[in-house]
Design an enzyme around this catalytic site. Structure first.
Site, PDB file in Angstrom:
ATOM      1  N   TYR A  54      -2.115  20.246  23.282  1.00 50.55           N
ATOM      2  CA  TYR A  54      -1.475  19.471  24.562  1.00 50.55           C
ATOM      3  C   TYR A  54      -2.107  17.990  24.383  1.00 50.55           C
ATOM      4  CZ  TYR A  54       1.053  22.835  26.577  1.00 50.55           C
ATOM      5  OH  TYR A  54       1.997  23.607  26.860  1.00 50.55           O
ATOM      6  N   ARG A  57      -0.090  16.419  21.815  1.00 49.75           N
ATOM      7  CA  ARG A  57       1.195  16.091  22.565  1.00 49.75           C
ATOM      8  C   ARG A  57       1.010  14.768  23.297  1.00 49.75           C
ATOM      9  NH1 ARG A  57       1.931  19.611  19.992  1.00 49.75           N
ATOM     10  NH2 ARG A  57       2.901  17.823  19.082  1.00 49.75           N
ATOM     11  N   GLN A  87      12.566  18.447  32.315  1.00 43.90           N
ATOM     12  CA  GLN A  87      11.829  19.550  31.960  1.00 43.90           C
ATOM     13  C   GLN A  87      10.727  18.937  31.085  1.00 43.90           C
ATOM     14  OE1 GLN A  87      14.571  23.012  30.718  1.00 43.90           O
ATOM     15  NE2 GLN A  87      15.732  21.389  30.637  1.00 43.90           N
ATOM     16  N   ASP A  90       6.742  14.249  29.319  1.00 44.41           N
ATOM     17  CA  ASP A  90       6.405  12.957  29.215  1.00 44.41           C
ATOM     18  C   ASP A  90       6.665  12.147  30.392  1.00 44.41           C
ATOM     19  OD1 ASP A  90       9.104  11.793  29.075  1.00 44.41           O
ATOM     20  OD2 ASP A  90       9.424  13.052  27.079  1.00 44.41           O
ATOM     21  N   HIS A 105       8.322  21.071  34.720  1.00 45.82           N
ATOM     22  CA  HIS A 105       7.164  21.613  33.881  1.00 45.82           C
ATOM     23  C   HIS A 105       5.930  20.823  33.678  1.00 45.82           C
ATOM     24  CE1 HIS A 105      10.806  23.962  31.749  1.00 45.82           C
ATOM     25  NE2 HIS A 105      10.776  24.302  32.706  1.00 45.82           N
ATOM     26  N   GLY A 171      20.236  16.639  26.597  1.00 44.50           N
ATOM     27  CA  GLY A 171      19.488  17.003  25.581  1.00 44.50           C
ATOM     28  C   GLY A 171      18.603  18.269  25.974  1.00 44.50           C
ATOM     29  N   THR A 172      19.190  19.074  26.592  1.00 48.56           N
ATOM     30  CA  THR A 172      18.251  20.428  26.728  1.00 48.56           C
ATOM     31  C   THR A 172      19.390  21.852  26.307  1.00 48.56           C
ATOM     32  OG1 THR A 172      17.639  22.175  28.653  1.00 48.56           O
ATOM     33  CG2 THR A 172      19.376  20.582  29.348  1.00 48.56           C
ATOM     34  N   SER A 173      18.565  22.569  25.612  1.00 55.92           N
ATOM     35  CA  SER A 173      19.295  23.676  25.017  1.00 55.92           C
ATOM     36  C   SER A 173      19.799  24.609  25.870  1.00 55.92           C
ATOM     37  CB  SER A 173      18.386  24.393  23.911  1.00 55.92           C
ATOM     38  OG  SER A 173      17.264  24.827  24.503  1.00 55.92           O
TER      39      SER A 173
HETATM   40  N1  APR Z   1      19.993  13.159  22.079  1.00 53.28           N
HETATM   41  C1  APR Z   1      20.252  14.110  22.891  1.00 53.28           C
HETATM   42  N2  APR Z   1      19.970  15.343  22.762  1.00 53.28           N
HETATM   43  C2  APR Z   1      19.301  15.708  21.443  1.00 53.28           C
HETATM   44  C3  APR Z   1      18.707  14.967  20.965  1.00 53.28           C
HETATM   45  C4  APR Z   1      19.143  13.443  20.794  1.00 53.28           C
HETATM   46  N3  APR Z   1      18.746  12.484  20.095  1.00 53.28           N
HETATM   47  N4  APR Z   1      18.132  15.615  19.639  1.00 53.28           N
HETATM   48  C5  APR Z   1      18.105  16.794  20.059  1.00 53.28           C
HETATM   49  N5  APR Z   1      18.930  17.113  21.258  1.00 53.28           N
HETATM   50  C6  APR Z   1      19.106  18.135  21.876  1.00 53.28           C
HETATM   51  C7  APR Z   1      19.275  19.459  20.918  1.00 53.28           C
HETATM   52  O1  APR Z   1      20.425  19.756  20.501  1.00 53.28           O
HETATM   53  C8  APR Z   1      18.908  20.590  22.085  1.00 53.28           C
HETATM   54  O2  APR Z   1      20.185  21.058  22.624  1.00 53.28           O
HETATM   55  O3  APR Z   1      18.119  18.588  22.687  1.00 53.28           O
HETATM   56  C9  APR Z   1      18.130  19.832  23.038  1.00 53.28           C
HETATM   57  C10 APR Z   1      16.407  20.355  22.810  1.00 53.28           C
HETATM   58  O4  APR Z   1      16.411  21.587  23.329  1.00 53.28           O
HETATM   59  P1  APR Z   1      15.090  22.392  23.343  1.00 53.28           P
HETATM   60  O5  APR Z   1      14.352  21.888  22.226  1.00 53.28           O
HETATM   61  O6  APR Z   1      15.269  23.739  23.525  1.00 53.28           O
HETATM   62  O7  APR Z   1      14.206  21.676  24.578  1.00 53.28           O
HETATM   63  P2  APR Z   1      14.565  21.798  26.116  1.00 53.28           P
HETATM   64  O8  APR Z   1      15.786  22.401  26.506  1.00 53.28           O
HETATM   65  O9  APR Z   1      13.964  20.596  26.962  1.00 53.28           O
HETATM   66  O10 APR Z   1      13.295  22.868  26.414  1.00 53.28           O
HETATM   67  C11 APR Z   1      13.051  23.477  27.501  1.00 53.28           C
HETATM   68  O11 APR Z   1      11.271  24.860  26.695  1.00 53.28           O
HETATM   69  O12 APR Z   1       9.359  25.249  25.475  1.00 53.28           O
HETATM   70  C12 APR Z   1      10.066  24.743  26.750  1.00 53.28           C
HETATM   71  O13 APR Z   1       8.616  23.936  28.627  1.00 53.28           O
HETATM   72  C13 APR Z   1       9.647  23.544  27.163  1.00 53.28           C
HETATM   73  O14 APR Z   1      10.634  22.003  28.788  1.00 53.28           O
HETATM   74  C14 APR Z   1      10.573  22.626  27.691  1.00 53.28           C
HETATM   75  C15 APR Z   1      11.716  23.759  27.692  1.00 53.28           C
END
Ligand code: APR
Length: 228
Positions: A54, A57, A87, A90, A105, A171-173
């Protein structure tokens, strides 16, 4: 009265600021094991490794600046009551000027007692070291919700989602619960968008903008401002 726009963001919105995502091919969970750095058991077993992770980070955050995606969301406030649920740990939404940001988070710029989770202190850009104490004398730990821990802000987040006229996912999976389940609380009449360069499965109809946040957020914000 302004319509309510709820924005759910993940690591992708900060990717173009130089902050690593988690599950992309070069993501953090390719380089580290969750169970080594992001669980309470890891902190009990090897606190130095967790603090190092961290601290790194936090150093990366202090090299970063908000990008166009964060900035465009601030523009939306001209005509909408905007609430960002993130989530991300930052503070780039706040740096960009978003007025309401709920962190699910935790936050890198804060630390807390490893015994009493209500004892939170601001640390800014400072590293946390072994031996750093909270006001109750306990070791300081990052103010981060680790895997296996409760998410205290999920209830206020559910309340915000239940009132949304507009819901935008950026931008979240959508892999991590309970955050990924928030979409179920959004009223069916709400206008929903998803901005991500990859296909992300969601369980309700959304308008998909298959772009990076740096360009995609503007497309959605322009459309929403023209509708208001
Ligand atoms: N713009 C938009 N989306 C993007 C970009 C971009 N430039 N680059 C990547 N992505 C997308 C990816 O395609 C993916 O769908 O952002 C997403 C990132 O997914 P993760 O890496 O799984 O991140 P997140 O969903 O925020 O993770 C959730 O997991 O480990 C934990 O606590 C951590 O808060 C986090 C949580």
């Amino acid at each position: 009265m302004k319509k309510k726009a709820v924005i759910l963001t993940g690591a992708g919105i900060s990717a173009e600021s130089g902050i690593s995502t988690f599950r992309d091919s070069d993501g953090l969970w390719e380089r580290y094991r969750v169970e080594d750095v992001a669980t309470p058991e890891a902190f009990a077993r090897n606190p130095q490794m967790v603090l190092d992770f961290y601290n790194q980070r936090r150093r990366q955050l202090f090299q970063a600046r908000p990008n166009e995606g964060h900035r465009q969301l601030v523009r939306l406030e001209e005509k909408y009551d905007v609430r960002v649920i993130t989530q991300n740990i930052d503070n780039l939404h706040e740096q960009a000027g978003s007025s309401v940001v709920l962190h699910l988070h935790g936050l890198l710029t804060q630390a807390r007692s490893s015994v009493d989770e209500s004892l939170i202190v601001d640390i800014g850009s400072r590293d946390i070291r072994l031996g750093d104490r909270a006001p109750d004398g306990a070791q300081l730990r990052p103010h981060i919700v680790w895997f296996g821990e409760a998410v205290p802000n999920i209830e206020p987040a559910v309340r915000l989602c239940a009132e949304a006229d507009v819901f935008v996912v950026i931008g979240t999976s959508m892999n991590v619960y309970p955050a990924a389940g928030l979409i179920h609380y959004v009223p069916s009449a709400a206008r929903c968008y998803l901005i991500d360069p990859k296909a992300v499965p969601v369980s309700r109809p959304v308008t998909v903008v298959c772009q990076k946040a740096g360009t995609g957020v503007k497309v959605v914000v322009d459309e929403l401002l023209s509708l208001a």
